[in-house]
Design an enzyme around this catalytic site. Structure first.
Site, PDB file in Angstrom:
ATOM      1  N   GLU A 121       0.872  -1.184   0.000  1.00 51.05           N
ATOM      2  CA  GLU A 121       0.000   0.000   0.000  1.00 51.05           C
ATOM      3  C   GLU A 121       0.904   1.228   0.000  1.00 51.05           C
ATOM      4  O   GLU A 121       1.415   1.624   1.047  1.00 51.05           O
ATOM      5  CB  GLU A 121      -0.910  -0.019   1.240  1.00 51.05           C
ATOM      6  CG  GLU A 121      -1.964  -1.103   1.218  1.00 51.05           C
ATOM      7  CD  GLU A 121      -3.087  -0.840   0.224  1.00 51.05           C
ATOM      8  OE1 GLU A 121      -3.254   0.325  -0.192  1.00 51.05           O
ATOM      9  OE2 GLU A 121      -3.772  -1.805  -0.145  1.00 51.05           O
ATOM     10  N   CYS A 132      -2.282   9.580   2.143  1.00 51.02           N
ATOM     11  CA  CYS A 132      -1.731   8.960   0.928  1.00 51.02           C
ATOM     12  C   CYS A 132      -2.539   9.285  -0.326  1.00 51.02           C
ATOM     13  O   CYS A 132      -1.994   9.349  -1.416  1.00 51.02           O
ATOM     14  CB  CYS A 132      -1.631   7.451   1.109  1.00 51.02           C
ATOM     15  SG  CYS A 132      -3.197   6.698   1.542  1.00 51.02           S
TER      16      CYS A 132
HETATM   17  P1  NAD Z   1       7.476   5.354   7.643  1.00 45.04           P
HETATM   18  O1  NAD Z   1       8.765   6.089   7.631  1.00 45.04           O
HETATM   19  O2  NAD Z   1       6.701   5.248   8.911  1.00 45.04           O
HETATM   20  O3  NAD Z   1       7.784   3.904   7.056  1.00 45.04           O
HETATM   21  C1  NAD Z   1       6.781   2.927   6.985  1.00 45.04           C
HETATM   22  C2  NAD Z   1       7.233   1.671   7.700  1.00 45.04           C
HETATM   23  O4  NAD Z   1       8.400   1.151   7.074  1.00 45.04           O
HETATM   24  C3  NAD Z   1       7.577   1.923   9.156  1.00 45.04           C
HETATM   25  O5  NAD Z   1       6.995   0.929   9.958  1.00 45.04           O
HETATM   26  C4  NAD Z   1       9.095   1.875   9.183  1.00 45.04           C
HETATM   27  O6  NAD Z   1       9.605   1.402  10.407  1.00 45.04           O
HETATM   28  C5  NAD Z   1       9.406   0.913   8.049  1.00 45.04           C
HETATM   29  N1  NAD Z   1      10.698   1.184   7.444  1.00 45.04           N
HETATM   30  C6  NAD Z   1      11.220   2.393   7.152  1.00 45.04           C
HETATM   31  N2  NAD Z   1      12.440   2.234   6.584  1.00 45.04           N
HETATM   32  C7  NAD Z   1      12.683   0.917   6.524  1.00 45.04           C
HETATM   33  C8  NAD Z   1      13.765   0.107   6.045  1.00 45.04           C
HETATM   34  N3  NAD Z   1      14.853   0.656   5.525  1.00 45.04           N
HETATM   35  N4  NAD Z   1      13.650  -1.230   6.138  1.00 45.04           N
HETATM   36  C9  NAD Z   1      12.559  -1.800   6.670  1.00 45.04           C
HETATM   37  N5  NAD Z   1      11.500  -1.093   7.143  1.00 45.04           N
HETATM   38  C10 NAD Z   1      11.572   0.240   7.076  1.00 45.04           C
HETATM   39  O7  NAD Z   1       6.462   5.974   6.618  1.00 45.04           O
HETATM   40  P2  NAD Z   1       6.667   6.534   5.153  1.00 45.04           P
HETATM   41  O8  NAD Z   1       7.221   5.470   4.288  1.00 45.04           O
HETATM   42  O9  NAD Z   1       7.303   7.858   5.180  1.00 45.04           O
HETATM   43  O10 NAD Z   1       5.110   6.744   4.817  1.00 45.04           O
HETATM   44  C11 NAD Z   1       4.660   7.680   3.932  1.00 45.04           C
HETATM   45  C12 NAD Z   1       4.342   7.032   2.617  1.00 45.04           C
HETATM   46  O11 NAD Z   1       3.346   6.042   2.806  1.00 45.04           O
HETATM   47  C13 NAD Z   1       3.795   7.991   1.607  1.00 45.04           C
HETATM   48  O12 NAD Z   1       4.364   7.712   0.362  1.00 45.04           O
HETATM   49  C14 NAD Z   1       2.317   7.693   1.599  1.00 45.04           C
HETATM   50  O13 NAD Z   1       1.675   8.020   0.400  1.00 45.04           O
HETATM   51  C15 NAD Z   1       2.318   6.215   1.848  1.00 45.04           C
HETATM   52  N6  NAD Z   1       1.062   5.771   2.429  1.00 45.04           N
HETATM   53  C16 NAD Z   1       0.303   4.903   1.726  1.00 45.04           C
HETATM   54  C17 NAD Z   1      -0.922   4.503   2.227  1.00 45.04           C
HETATM   55  C18 NAD Z   1      -1.811   3.549   1.472  1.00 45.04           C
HETATM   56  O14 NAD Z   1      -2.764   3.083   2.062  1.00 45.04           O
HETATM   57  N7  NAD Z   1      -1.559   3.266   0.216  1.00 45.04           N
HETATM   58  C19 NAD Z   1      -1.358   4.987   3.453  1.00 45.04           C
HETATM   59  C20 NAD Z   1      -0.547   5.865   4.140  1.00 45.04           C
HETATM   60  C21 NAD Z   1       0.663   6.264   3.626  1.00 45.04           C
END
Ligand code: NAD
Length: 489
Positions: free
Chosen positions: A210, A244
């Protein structure tokens, strides 16, 4: 760091005992989860306020009520969802039972993100439990208060041996990903999604991704621009744009732009008063890193509305940028904040060409009264979901699958789609140890006669689409039409 290998192995042995497959267990857990959300409503509002300065109204609607409705749907429909689904058979299998059995994968991992930190882990958790899995949840370390709340509260309500919360950042997630899971459900950004996909590939673990991306919002000149400004800014500024599926940029022609700007200015005052920073309805940027990312985007194009920032408060004013170029960072990367660039296109064809030249977005928004324009966008573009004449609302219809396509992800959830996501669809054929005479025709020694009979028994026929098949509907329609006319004259 904990020994995750032991944790996963223990969970797998409980799963293998069959505990989580029991429908009664699944319902008990879902009911307990419902009680947890209901009893902890206020606490949820408090932790979200701490993490994002999220207003109670937004938390109640987008986090609390959202998951409660998902829980009610699951509890109401679980017996139906879990029932084996009978399928059509051929002559050769006429006497047998053919059905699809939804079975749980095993031990599944849900990795969440920070912007809707309750909804984005509890929603998949509902489907994972409903499908009969054991679950490990790894919330985002960025929404620390909510993650701590989940880690502390979930064990008080749910079966600790089958459902666990593991908190941590990159090192913990990396260590977790070294373990073997039976399904991984990830929400977050596209870069990390690739790391997850590589880890999953080691065991051929199926995944749902997602992700995000740049969701365009096309505004056609025939639109009521007052209405567009309200619906667009509501969708953009909910959670300060950290959604998102928030409209990422507006695409419209040069004539629409000044009128829309005028309406947006008025709408902002209507929503938040003269000073948005003083309004308690506007969230803050989650942390300093994202604040600085936002600030750097403000130098793209020209600020037409807003533009103020306050680092001490992680505050970024709702901002509209004009005269942006396709190559500007604000048009190249997902904004994920309260900055809205307006990109101009000659007309709807030009707008579609631009949208299609980019990665497929998670959502696409079209404001147009003209049905042909609406149809054109539905047919000539692709995106995870679409909402015509509003923003975000398609996500509230749980009968619609929610998920991305291409760069915005794969797999989908919400409602029954979540149950299906966490279920392996096992194709089952059950025969009797009798009537062997019927099977004789398929066995050697092969003869032309046997071939003829077997082919007849398995052959499928093309369905005939005859106009005569529609006659009953035409007649009923005509009677109904006459009836309406009679009573409305
Ligand atoms: P985040 O930094 O919280 O990362 C998400 C998860 O990935 C966390 O649990 C984090 O611990 C883990 N993570 C981060 N780096 C990692 C690595 N190197 N290795 C393993 N795990 C790792 O959140 P984010 O990625 O900044 O979230 C924002 C993004 O999520 C945006 O692009 C947004 O559009 C997307 N998003 C999508 C949805 C959906 O339903 N499609 C919903 C919300 C957000």
């Amino acid at each position: 760091m904990e020994n995750y290998n032991q944790t996963v192995n223990k969970m797998r042995s409980v799963f293998m005992s069959g505990r989580t497959k029991d429908l009664a267990w699944r319902k008990t857990q879902l009911k307990a989860l419902k009680s947890m959300i209901e009893e902890k409503r206020e606490e949820i509002c408090e932790v979200l306020y701490k993490d994002l300065r999220k207003n109670k109204f937004e938390t109640r609607l987008m986090e609390v009520e959202f998951v409660l409705n998902e829980l009610v749907d699951a509890l109401n429909a679980l017996d139906e969802w879990a029932k084996p689904e009978k399928v059509k058979k051929t002559l050769l299998t006429m006497m047998d039972q053919a059905f699809i059995k939804s079975e749980p994968y095993g031990v599944v991992l849900i990795i969440g993100t920070w912007n809707y930190p309750i909804q984005l882990v509890i929603s998949p958790l509902i489907g994972a439990i409903a499908a009969g899995n054991a679950v490990i949840i790894k919330p985002s370390e960025i929404s620390e208060n909510t993650s701590n709340f989940l880690e502390y509260t979930i064990p008080q309500y749910l079966d600790k041996e089958c459902i666990q919360v593991i908190n941590g950042g990159v090192p913990e997630t990396t260590a977790l990903l070294a373990e073997r899971f039976d399904y991984i459900f990830y929400t977050g950004n596209t870069v990390v999604a690739k790391i997850i996909a590589v880890a999953a590939a080691k065991y051929l673990t199926p995944t749902t991704m997602e992700l995000g991306g740049k969701s365009p919002c096309y505004v056609h000149p025939d639109s009521d621009l007052d209405l567009v400004a309200k619906r667009l800014l509501w969708g953009k500024l909910l959670n300060s744009g950290q959604t998102c599926i928030a409209p990422d940029y507006v695409i419209c022609n040069k004539e629409v732009e000044p009128e829309l700007l005028k309406r947006m200015k008025a709408t902002l005052v209507e929503f938040y008063g003269e000073d948005v920073q003083k309004s308690d309805c506007f969230s803050r940027i989650v942390n300093n890193k994202h604040f600085n990312r936002m600030k750097s985007l403000l130098s793209c194009g020209e600020v037409a509305i807003g533009g103020k920032t306050d680092e001490k408060d992680n505050y970024v004013e709702p901002t509209v940028l004009i005269n942006v170029k396709a190559t500007d960072p604000v048009m190249e990367t997902e904004v994920f904040g309260p900055i809205l660039p307006i990109f101009t296109a000659k007309d709807e064809v030009d707008a579609i060409t631009f949208i299609n030249s980019r990665e497929k977005p998670l959502a696409l928004y079209v404001f147009a009264k003209d049905k042909n324009i609406q149809k054109m966008f539905l047919e000539k573009t692709s995106s995870g979901g679409v909402c015509v004449n509003d923003c975000l609302m398609h996500c509230s219809v749980t009968a619609l699958p929610f998920g991305g396509v291409g760069n915005s992800g794969y797999g989908a959830y919400h409602g029954k789609f979540t149950f299906d996501t966490f279920s392996h669809k096992r194709g089952c054929l059950v025969k009797k140890q009798s009537l062997e005479i019927l099977n004789k025709i398929r066995c050697p020694p092969y003869t032309d006669r046997k071939l003829q009979i077997t082919e007849f028994a398995i052959k499928k026929k093309l369905r005939r689409h005859s106009i005569f098949g529609l006659w009953p509907f035409v007649i009923i329609g005509a009677i109904f039409g006459l009836f309406l006319r009679f009573f409305t004259d």
